[in-house]
Design a protein around this motif. Structure first.
Motif, short mmCIF file in Angstrom:
data_model
loop_
_atom_site.label_atom_id
_atom_site.label_comp_id
_atom_site.label_asym_id
_atom_site.label_seq_id
_atom_site.Cartn_x
_atom_site.Cartn_y
_atom_site.Cartn_z
N PRO A 4 27.41 49.72 30.85
CA PRO A 4 26.45 48.46 30.29
C PRO A 4 27.56 47.34 30.60
O PRO A 4 28.79 47.30 30.85
CB PRO A 4 26.81 48.90 28.97
N SER A 5 26.75 46.38 30.77
CA SER A 5 27.50 44.97 31.00
C SER A 5 28.69 44.46 30.07
O SER A 5 29.57 43.97 30.53
CB SER A 5 26.52 43.90 30.88
N ALA A 6 28.48 44.74 28.84
CA ALA A 6 29.63 44.32 27.73
C ALA A 6 31.01 45.16 28.32
O ALA A 6 31.90 44.52 27.96
CB ALA A 6 29.11 44.65 26.51
N ALA A 7 30.61 46.54 28.38
CA ALA A 7 31.64 47.20 28.61
C ALA A 7 32.28 47.07 30.10
O ALA A 7 33.55 47.05 30.09
CB ALA A 7 31.34 48.75 28.56
N HIS A 8 31.48 46.88 30.85
CA HIS A 8 32.15 46.33 32.31
C HIS A 8 32.82 45.08 32.13
O HIS A 8 33.89 44.88 32.93
CB HIS A 8 30.73 46.07 33.23
N THR A 9 32.21 44.10 31.30
CA THR A 9 33.02 42.51 31.35
C THR A 9 34.40 43.01 30.53
O THR A 9 35.39 42.25 30.93
CB THR A 9 32.24 41.74 30.41
N PHE A 10 34.25 43.82 29.59
CA PHE A 10 35.63 44.33 28.68
C PHE A 10 36.61 44.70 29.81
O PHE A 10 37.93 44.31 29.47
CB PHE A 10 35.19 45.14 27.54
N ILE A 11 36.40 45.77 30.73
CA ILE A 11 37.29 46.27 31.52
C ILE A 11 37.90 45.22 32.32
O ILE A 11 39.14 45.19 32.54
CB ILE A 11 36.72 47.58 31.98
N ILE A 12 37.00 44.60 32.96
CA ILE A 12 37.36 43.38 34.05
C ILE A 12 38.24 42.54 33.26
O ILE A 12 39.22 42.12 33.94
CB ILE A 12 36.12 42.75 34.69
N SER A 13 37.84 42.19 32.12
CA SER A 13 38.85 41.10 31.37
C SER A 13 40.18 41.72 30.90
O SER A 13 41.07 40.96 30.97
CB SER A 13 38.08 40.52 30.03
N LEU A 14 40.13 43.05 30.77
CA LEU A 14 41.64 43.54 30.24
C LEU A 14 42.26 43.52 31.68
O LEU A 14 43.63 43.44 31.75
CB LEU A 14 41.25 44.97 29.92
N LEU A 15 41.82 43.92 32.93
CA LEU A 15 42.40 43.90 33.93
C LEU A 15 42.92 42.37 34.51
O LEU A 15 44.13 42.27 34.70
CB LEU A 15 41.59 44.39 35.29
N VAL A 16 42.22 41.32 34.01
CA VAL A 16 42.63 39.78 34.32
C VAL A 16 43.90 39.73 33.35
O VAL A 16 44.81 39.11 33.93
CB VAL A 16 41.33 38.94 34.03
N PHE A 17 43.87 40.18 32.17
CA PHE A 17 44.91 39.79 31.25
C PHE A 17 46.10 40.75 31.80
O PHE A 17 47.26 40.20 31.36
CB PHE A 17 44.55 40.12 29.92
N LEU A 18 46.06 41.82 31.93
CA LEU A 18 47.03 42.69 32.68
C LEU A 18 47.85 41.89 33.86
O LEU A 18 48.83 41.88 33.85
CB LEU A 18 46.69 44.11 32.92
N VAL A 19 46.90 41.63 34.76
CA VAL A 19 47.52 40.94 36.09
C VAL A 19 48.25 39.53 35.25
O VAL A 19 49.36 39.14 35.91
CB VAL A 19 46.45 40.41 36.93
N ALA A 20 47.48 38.82 34.60
CA ALA A 20 48.20 37.47 34.25
C ALA A 20 49.55 37.67 33.31
O ALA A 20 50.81 37.08 33.45
CB ALA A 20 47.38 36.81 33.18
N THR A 21 49.53 38.91 32.63
CA THR A 21 50.64 39.17 31.96
C THR A 21 51.80 39.31 32.83
O THR A 21 52.99 39.27 32.83
CB THR A 21 50.30 40.33 30.91
N LEU A 22 51.50 40.61 33.99
CA LEU A 22 52.44 40.81 34.69
C LEU A 22 53.11 39.53 35.54
O LEU A 22 54.13 39.43 35.91
CB LEU A 22 51.98 41.85 35.57
N VAL A 23 52.13 38.55 35.92
CA VAL A 23 52.67 37.52 36.75
C VAL A 23 53.43 36.64 35.86
O VAL A 23 54.57 36.25 36.17
CB VAL A 23 51.34 36.62 37.26
N GLU A 24 53.20 36.52 34.92
CA GLU A 24 53.77 35.58 33.71
C GLU A 24 55.01 36.35 33.53
O GLU A 24 56.21 35.59 33.65
CB GLU A 24 53.07 35.67 32.38
N SER A 25 55.27 37.48 33.27
CA SER A 25 56.53 38.18 32.74
C SER A 25 57.51 38.47 33.94
O SER A 25 58.52 38.64 33.72
CB SER A 25 56.26 39.35 32.00
N SER A 26 56.88 38.87 34.97
CA SER A 26 57.74 39.27 36.03
C SER A 26 58.07 38.19 37.23
O SER A 26 59.02 38.30 37.90
CB SER A 26 57.16 40.63 36.73
N ILE A 27 57.19 37.32 37.60
CA ILE A 27 57.08 36.51 38.59
C ILE A 27 57.75 35.10 37.85
O ILE A 27 58.74 34.63 38.42
CB ILE A 27 55.86 36.20 39.38
#
Length: 172
Positions: A4-27
């Motif tokens: 479903p589109s809401a679940a798909h958006t939720f998962i993609i958003s979590l991935l965006v936040f995970l990448v942003a967090t990793l860039v922020e905290s490690s780089i």
């Protein structure tokens, strides 16, 4: 089976936040010339909350704070708390602002950073180890960095607009 589109958006958003967090905290945290680290997760939270509303904003605020709490060395739950509030409040402006331009992302990035600073200052009043200052050099640099980066982050996330915005499905 189609996701479903809401679940798909939720998962993609979590991935965006995970990448942003990793860039922020490690780089970004290891670049010595920066007096403060820009808050990429906050800017991503603003974009996603404004596009998807309060419920999605508060949920994404909680998870982005959770990622930051686990990767950081601060008080566990503090990032979850203030990011949930900021995600909820920015969700009130669901589809109200045109975030494609330059001025609105700058304004929203500045307001959200000041709101974060005020919230952390209020919370710091409860702790005896010193106060969080809104006039500290690190906060002012973070404010400037977030204001400068907001249009770029919004424009970058706009490239993935179809993946990050919940599509309303019509019932016939």
């Amino acid at each position: 089976m189609k996701i479903p589109s809401a679940a798909h958006t939720f998962i993609i958003s979590l991935l965006v936040f995970l990448v942003a967090t990793l860039v922020e905290s490690s780089i970004l945290s290891n670049i010595m010339i920066l007096p403060a680290v820009p808050d990429l997760c906050l800017l991503c939270l603003l974009y996603i909350s404004i596009q998807n509303g309060r419920l999605f904003g508060e949920t994404m605020g909680f998870f982005s704070g959770l990622f930051l709490d686990f990767l950081g060395s601060g008080i566990l739950g503090l990032n979850c708390l203030y990011r949930t509030v900021i995600g909820y409040l920015s969700g009130f402006f669901n589809k109200t602002f045109n975030v494609e331009g330059l001025f609105i992302p700058i304004l929203l990035g500045g307001i959200a950073t000041v709101a974060k600073g005020l919230f952390l200052w209020l919370i710091s009043l409860l702790f005896p180890h010193g106060l969080y200052s809104l006039f500290d050099k690190a906060f002012l640099f973070e404010l400037a960095e977030n204001i400068i980066l907001a249009p770029f982050v919004f424009k970058f996330l706009g490239l993935f607009r179809k993946l990050l915005i919940i599509r309303v499905e019509s019932v016939m």
